[in-house]
Design a protein around this motif. Structure first.
Motif, short mmCIF file in Angstrom:
data_model
loop_
_atom_site.label_atom_id
_atom_site.label_comp_id
_atom_site.label_asym_id
_atom_site.label_seq_id
_atom_site.Cartn_x
_atom_site.Cartn_y
_atom_site.Cartn_z
N VAL A 72 -52.22 -18.54 -1.01
CA VAL A 72 -53.62 -18.98 -0.97
C VAL A 72 -53.63 -20.67 -0.92
N ASP A 75 -52.54 -21.92 2.61
CA ASP A 75 -53.59 -21.19 3.82
C ASP A 75 -54.39 -22.37 4.46
N SER A 77 -56.67 -22.51 6.35
CA SER A 77 -58.26 -22.19 6.74
C SER A 77 -59.13 -22.33 5.39
N ARG A 78 -58.50 -22.42 4.30
CA ARG A 78 -59.06 -22.44 2.97
C ARG A 78 -59.80 -23.82 2.76
N ASP A 79 -61.12 -23.89 2.14
CA ASP A 79 -61.55 -25.20 1.87
C ASP A 79 -61.16 -25.73 0.44
N GLN A 80 -60.28 -26.72 0.73
CA GLN A 80 -59.45 -27.34 -0.43
C GLN A 80 -60.27 -28.06 -1.32
N GLU A 96 -60.16 -12.65 -4.76
CA GLU A 96 -59.44 -12.62 -3.60
C GLU A 96 -59.47 -10.98 -3.15
N HIS A 99 -62.85 -10.71 -1.56
CA HIS A 99 -63.02 -11.68 -0.46
C HIS A 99 -64.46 -12.67 -0.72
N HIS A 101 -64.23 -15.78 -2.39
CA HIS A 101 -63.97 -17.26 -2.42
C HIS A 101 -63.20 -17.70 -1.28
N GLN A 102 -63.60 -18.53 -0.54
CA GLN A 102 -62.62 -18.99 0.56
C GLN A 102 -61.98 -20.41 0.35
N GLY A 103 -62.25 -20.91 -0.82
CA GLY A 103 -61.88 -22.25 -1.08
C GLY A 103 -60.42 -22.15 -1.81
N TYR A 105 -58.19 -22.57 -5.78
CA TYR A 105 -58.38 -22.06 -7.03
C TYR A 105 -57.69 -22.83 -7.98
#
Length: 195
Positions: A72, A75, A77-80, A96, A99, A101-103, A105
């Motif tokens: 994770v 990745d 493509s994740r919004d850090q 996860e 699906h 959250h795309q940031g 953790y």
């Protein structure tokens, strides 16, 4: 294993320690595995050994993975800049799976609890504060319990000086939930969080 302990009973006792498996379920699982140990038990034993040797907490977020940083965190493509704070790895895996959250953790490793003797020093708060200094938003995805609310309040106070927006998960009526079966606290939270 202690001497004079029956290997089958020992296996059942160990399996019954797994969350969600009681003694009866453990007995059924043991019986199923023992009917074909070459195909069922030995691969399981090897997978358990391999996981025990390879899986570690991610140094960034606390997720469990054989890679460090975890899949994770690695990745691109994740919004850090969007950090979702969870109580434990099971919560991260649930988000996860959905699906949702795309940031990034951050696993706290528990919640504050006077009864259990869990204080801020027992949680991964300092690393969260370091990461949050660079974040655009911190989402507190902690349980809707007294301990979760206490932990959320504590973290919000600690994060306030950083100037990062802190949000919490919405709480209230679940999808498909009937109002007449919900507890008073859930109904009150749903009314307060209406939109």
């Amino acid at each position: 294993m202690r001497p004079n302990t029956d290997p089958v009973e020992h296996l059942i006792a160990l399996l019954s320690r797994i969350p969600g498996l009681g003694r009866r379920s453990a007995r059924r699982a043991a019986l199923k595995m023992l009917t074909d140990p070459q195909a069922r038990m030995l691969p399981l034993a090897e997978a358990l050994r391999a996981a025990a040797e390879a899986v570690r907490p991610c140094r960034v977020c606390g997720n469990l993975d054989s890679r460090d940083p975890c899949l994770v965190c690695a990745d691109p493509s994740r919004d850090q800049g969007l950090i979702c704070v969870v109580e434990g790895v099971a919560d991260l895996w649930a988000l996860e799976r959905a699906h949702a959250h795309q940031g990034a953790y951050h696993v706290l490793g528990g919640t504050l609890s006077a009864l259990a003797g869990t204080g801020p020093e027992d949680l991964s708060v300092a690393p969260l504060l370091r990461r949050a200094a660079e974040a655009r938003e911190v989402i507190l995805a902690l349980p809707a319990t007294v301990e979760g609310a206490t932990t959320s309040h504590y973290l919000a106070e600690r994060l306030e000086p950083l100037g990062v927006p802190v949000t919490r998960l919405a709480q209230g009526v679940p999808l498909g939930g009937a109002l007449d079966v919900l507890d008073d606290g859930t109904l009150a939270a749903a009314l307060r969080a209406r939109r």
